[in-house]
Scaffold this motif. Structure first.
Motif, short mmCIF file in Angstrom:
data_model
loop_
_atom_site.label_atom_id
_atom_site.label_comp_id
_atom_site.label_asym_id
_atom_site.label_seq_id
_atom_site.Cartn_x
_atom_site.Cartn_y
_atom_site.Cartn_z
N VAL A 203 0.87 -1.19 0.00
CA VAL A 203 0.00 0.00 0.00
C VAL A 203 0.90 1.23 0.00
O VAL A 203 1.62 1.48 0.97
CB VAL A 203 -0.94 0.01 1.22
N LEU A 204 0.85 2.00 -1.09
CA LEU A 204 1.69 3.19 -1.23
C LEU A 204 0.79 4.42 -1.16
O LEU A 204 -0.03 4.65 -2.05
CB LEU A 204 2.46 3.15 -2.55
N ASP A 205 0.98 5.20 -0.12
CA ASP A 205 0.11 6.34 0.15
C ASP A 205 0.76 7.65 -0.30
O ASP A 205 1.96 7.84 -0.15
CB ASP A 205 -0.19 6.40 1.65
N ASN A 206 -0.08 8.57 -0.87
CA ASN A 206 0.38 9.89 -1.31
C ASN A 206 1.42 9.79 -2.42
O ASN A 206 2.55 10.28 -2.30
CB ASN A 206 0.95 10.70 -0.15
N PHE A 207 1.03 9.23 -3.53
CA PHE A 207 1.96 9.04 -4.64
C PHE A 207 1.98 10.23 -5.59
O PHE A 207 2.80 10.29 -6.50
CB PHE A 207 1.57 7.77 -5.41
N GLU A 208 1.05 11.21 -5.40
CA GLU A 208 0.89 12.25 -6.42
C GLU A 208 2.13 13.09 -6.65
O GLU A 208 2.40 13.51 -7.78
CB GLU A 208 -0.29 13.16 -6.06
N GLN A 209 2.91 13.35 -5.60
CA GLN A 209 4.07 14.23 -5.78
C GLN A 209 5.28 13.50 -6.35
O GLN A 209 6.29 14.12 -6.67
CB GLN A 209 4.43 14.94 -4.47
N VAL A 210 5.18 12.17 -6.48
CA VAL A 210 6.26 11.38 -7.08
C VAL A 210 5.72 10.53 -8.22
O VAL A 210 6.18 9.42 -8.46
CB VAL A 210 6.95 10.50 -6.01
N VAL A 211 4.72 11.06 -8.91
CA VAL A 211 4.02 10.27 -9.92
C VAL A 211 4.95 9.81 -11.04
O VAL A 211 4.69 8.79 -11.70
CB VAL A 211 2.83 11.08 -10.48
N HIS A 212 6.06 10.54 -11.24
CA HIS A 212 7.00 10.13 -12.31
C HIS A 212 7.75 8.85 -11.96
O HIS A 212 8.44 8.30 -12.81
CB HIS A 212 7.99 11.26 -12.59
N ALA A 213 7.58 8.38 -10.73
CA ALA A 213 8.16 7.08 -10.36
C ALA A 213 7.23 5.93 -10.73
O ALA A 213 7.55 4.77 -10.45
CB ALA A 213 8.47 7.06 -8.87
N GLY A 214 6.11 6.24 -11.34
CA GLY A 214 5.15 5.21 -11.71
C GLY A 214 5.74 4.09 -12.55
O GLY A 214 5.49 2.90 -12.27
#
Length: 847
Positions: A203-214
């Motif tokens: 479960v990875l929470d708050n991914f929006e500010q590192v979305v380029h790690a997708g």
């Protein structure tokens, strides 16, 4: 379905249900078992259900033999107090990184079940929960993960809120999982090796500010076929294999149809607000008087869980009514959240800033500009109002798409399938603060007003043609934006804009039941207009006066309407404006007709008709023929009325004027009824009513409803007649016009008379008569005859003293009282059969 690892019968059942994507209500319906029984079992309040009940539940869940055996073994173990079964020697999941939550998750059962069902599919490896700030993504992801604890060997919760660099995501995950750095092994390989050892949910929470790690997450999962990932982010990763679940707001009540206090708890937003309010103020109770206030609070906050919790925390200081009044400055009010929450979730402002700061400069600018819209807007409106040299259409389109994907702007479809956009209220408030701080609000509001004035003027040109339905629907959809444009005109003293916009909305005001609002706007701008010096200003004033008079007529304010028309007529005459004069004569004729001055009405209508014939306006010619038919009808000259209506209908059909067609059909149906052809009358009225409903026409809907009620009553269907009368009275009491209100009251009296309720009949006739005298709306000839007969019959039935007492009581009634009595009539059995010899009152057509 993945077999749960261990559990008691209730918890085991819940896990199977969640994995199947079913709510308790859906499972109960499938199994024909009560929801309460399932809830008690899952909570542990009922440990040993009957085996037949359990069998029904197992069948409803489509469990295989192994899962059914496990469920019944859990039942047997529970009954004998033995240890719970642990199939295949497996253990429950090892939980890492989870914190204990002391408050229950409210109103998310359906979403929890749906997310778990998707996540447990074999082909789903990566699922991202998206949604705006405060929507509850983290809380929901945590609940889902814990609910699936028996399906995985390990579940790891990793918060990425402190990470800003995408390159640090993989090391941060490894550190959270307790992995030690290996100098000769890349962090990605080390993590992949760990994740590949067992069935694991990450479960990875708050991914929006590192979305380029997708892409790295997708690559990691590709190397670990037994691992799954559940992410929370305000924007999707947009990588292959990703599944997205948009977390919706909690459902809120419909403010136009408020629930009872008992039904209010069915709305998850209300349940959450009340629970959190009681947590800080145990004596907090939902009374009938608080229903509209609590509903409005939840609606104003768009059902956003964080906002509701922060608002509820203020209940100790602010009573609900005061709290609602202060929500115009929600971001200032919604602070001081629980200290055990992350700092960004302790105020709504910080929660929104978290998302705003992730946007680039052009996206931030567009987001703020979009705050000028109220309720919603179209792509065309965005391009017209937000367009600039440094923000061309392509930039706007890309920026809008980014804001939608970032969960800052909501995208939906209108009735025609075209895209429409909306900001949640709290997002709009934040954007508006920024817009004002940058000093750009005046420019954007001016552009906004110009755009919606042009839109309304385009609609006015199409309002009597084949595209009428689409334009009426458009204006209804943009009502709040139109109102905002008028508000800007008032604040900036842009009198010309206000008069033009208020006037071109004339038919919208009338057809959608907004006569009071439209007249108030026009009265304001007329009272602030300087004396017109040129022909353009004189025409503008004359148009506004005429439109205000039309709205005043709907409100039965004949005195004001007459004065407004007199000034309008003088201005039109000074310019030899034949079209304007024709409109004024038309409205003057309607006032005379309403007051029973039929000869005067006919003369005014004939004068207007002559001018329209000279102008060659076929649509208006058809309208005047309809008006003349009404004059004939109200004098019981039905053959002449029918001939005029048939001619009018032919012209309206040729022009594809849907509203005029509907009105003429209803008037023709009433005329056919009076001529004794009930079957044809019913067909015409049904067709006319259907057309008016399709237009959203509330302005004259009550009259055809009453006419159809008359027909159905004469056909012997008293129940449907009562239902139609009730709808007519309800519509008229809210939207007007006043003549429909008094006609509806007379119909209520007729229904009561048919049920043998003489005192009630007298009450309602008294109220109707008082309102007719107050507003100078006499009964038509045929109606007056029937009314006189009814009064004589009531006097004879009740006796003079009882009749007088009932009459005086009715004079003190309100419209709400009459509506309440109509509700009682709908529920009451017929105490007397309809009188087959009774002639129903004549309504007369309306315009």
């Amino acid at each position: 379905m993945t077999t749960p690892r261990t559990s008691g019968v209730g918890e085991l059942l819940r896990q199977y249900r969640v994995a199947a994507g079913l709510t308790q209500e859906e499972l109960a319906e499938r199994a024909q078992v009560s929801v309460r029984a399932i809830g008690s079992l899952e909570r542990g309040a009922r440990r040993t259900p009957h085996k037949d009940t359990l069998r029904l539940l197992a069948e409803a869940l489509n469990l295989n033999e192994e899962d059914q055996a496990l469920l019944f073994e859990a039942l047997r173990a529970s009954r004998r107090g033995a240890a719970l079964p642990t199939p295949m020697g497996q253990t429950t999941a090892l939980l890492k990184g989870f914190s204990v939550t002391l408050t229950p998750l409210v109103g998310r059962e359906r979403e929890e079940a749906a997310i778990a069902h998707v996540l447990m599919q074999d082909d789903v490896r990566l699922l991202t929960l998206t949604g705006p700030a405060g929507i509850g993504k983290t809380r929901l992801a945590t609940q889902v993960a814990l609910g699936l604890g028996a399906h995985f060997a390990e579940i790891d919760f990793v918060s990425l809120s402190a990470i800003r660099e995408p390159a640090l995501v993989i090391p941060a995950i490894g550190q959270a999982l307790g992995l030690r750095e290996q100098p000769n092994q890349p962090a990605s390989e080390q993590l992949a090796e760990y994740l590949s050892r067992q069935e694991l949910l990450l479960v990875l929470d708050n991914f929006e500010q590192v979305v380029h790690a997708g892409p790295e997450i997708a690559q990691l999962l590709g190397a670990c076929p037994r691992a799954k990932a559940l992410l929370t982010s305000r924007v999707a990763l947009r990588v292959r294999g990703e599944h997205e679940f948009a977390v919706p707001p909690l459902d809120t009540p419909d403010l136009a149809n408020l629930p009872t206090p008992e039904d209010l708890s069915r709305y998850a937003a209300v349940t959450l607000f009340v629970q959190r309010a009681r947590a800080v103020k145990p004596t907090f109770a939902v009374t009938p008087a608080l229903v509209p206030i609590i509903a409005a609070i939840c609606s104003r906050l768009d059902g956003i869980p964080l906002a509701l919790e922060l608002a509820a925390a203020r209940i100790t200081l602010l009573p609900p009514r005061t709290l609602l009044a202060r929500l115009d400055e929600s971001l200032t009010l919604l602070t001081n959240g629980p200290t055990d929450l992350p700092e960004r979730q302790q105020t709504m402002r910080r929660a929104i800033e978290w998302s705003y700061d992730l946007l680039d400069e052009s996206q931030q600018r567009l987001f703020c500009w979009l705050a000028v819209f109220v309720d919603g807007w179209t792509l065309e409106a965005t391009e017209a109002i937000c367009g600039a040299e440094d923000m061309p259409a392509a930039t706007i389109l890309d920026g809008l798409a980014s804001l939608v994907s970032s969960s800052l702007v909501l995208q939906m479809e209108d009735s025609d399938g075209k895209p429409r956009f909306r900001l949640l209220q709290l997002m709009r408030e934040y954007g508006w603060e920024r817009l004002a701080a940058y000093g750009e609000a005046p420019l954007l509001r001016s552009r906004h007003a110009d755009y919606y004035l042009a839109l309304a003027e385009s609609a006015a040109r199409e309002m009597r043609g084949p595209n009428q339905r689409q334009w009426l629907a458009c204006l209804a959809q943009e009502h709040l934006n139109l109102r905002a444009a008028l508000e800007w005109a008032r604040e900036t003293h842009s009198i010309e804009c206000g008069l033009r916009l208020g006037s071109v909305l004339d038919q919208f005001w009338r057809l959608h039941g907004h006569a009071r609002e439209g007249r108030a706007w026009l009265d304001h701008f007329l009272s602030h207009q300087r004396p017109p010096e040129n022909d353009r200003d004189k025409t503008l004033r004359a148009d506004a006066l005429r439109c205000a008079a039309h709205l005043a007529w709907i409100q039965a304010d004949h005195k004001a309407a007459t004065a407004l028309l007199a000034e309008s007529f003088d201005l039109y005459s000074a310019q030899a404006n034949a079209r304007g004069i024709a409109h004024v004569l038309n409205i003057q004729g309607m006032i005379a007709n309403e007051r029973g001055a039929y000869a005067q009405a006919a003369a005014l209508f004939q004068g207007s008709l002559a001018l329209w014939r000279e102008l060659g306006d076929v649509t208006q010619i058809g309208a005047l023929l309809n008006d003349l038919a009404v004059v004939e009808y109200r004098q019981e000259r039905y053959a002449q009325s029918r001939a005029l209506l048939e001619e009018s209908l032919a012209l309206h059909r040729a022009a594809h004027d849907h509203w005029a067609i509907a009105l003429t059909l209803c008037n023709l149906g009433e005329t056919m009824r009076m001529e004794g052809d009930l079957a044809t009358a019913a067909l015409l009225l049904e067709e006319g009513l259907e057309a008016q409903r399709a237009l959203g026409d509330k302005g004259v809907l009550a009259t055809p409803l009453l006419n159809l009620a008359d027909v159905t009553r004469e056909q012997g269907d008293l129940v449907r007649a009562a239902m139609l009368t009730h709808e007519a009275l309800t519509v008229a009491s809210v939207a007007g016009p006043m003549f429909a209100v008094v006609d509806a009251l007379d119909s209520v009296a007729e229904i009561a008379y048919a049920q043998g309720r003489s005192p009630l009949t007298t009450h309602v006739f008294a109220l109707a008569t008082l309102l007719r005298e107050t507003h100078d709306i006499p009964r038509p000839v045929g109606h007056a005859k029937l009314y006189a007969t009814r009064i004589d019959e009531l006097r004879a039935t009740l006796g003079e003293e009882a009749f007088t007492t009932a009459w005086n009581q009715g004079l003190k009634w309100s419209l709400d009282k009459a509506i309440d009595q109509m509700n009682a009539l709908l529920c009451a059995p017929e105490t007397a059969p309809p009188n087959p010899n009774a002639t129903m009152p004549t309504r007369g057509g309306r315009k």
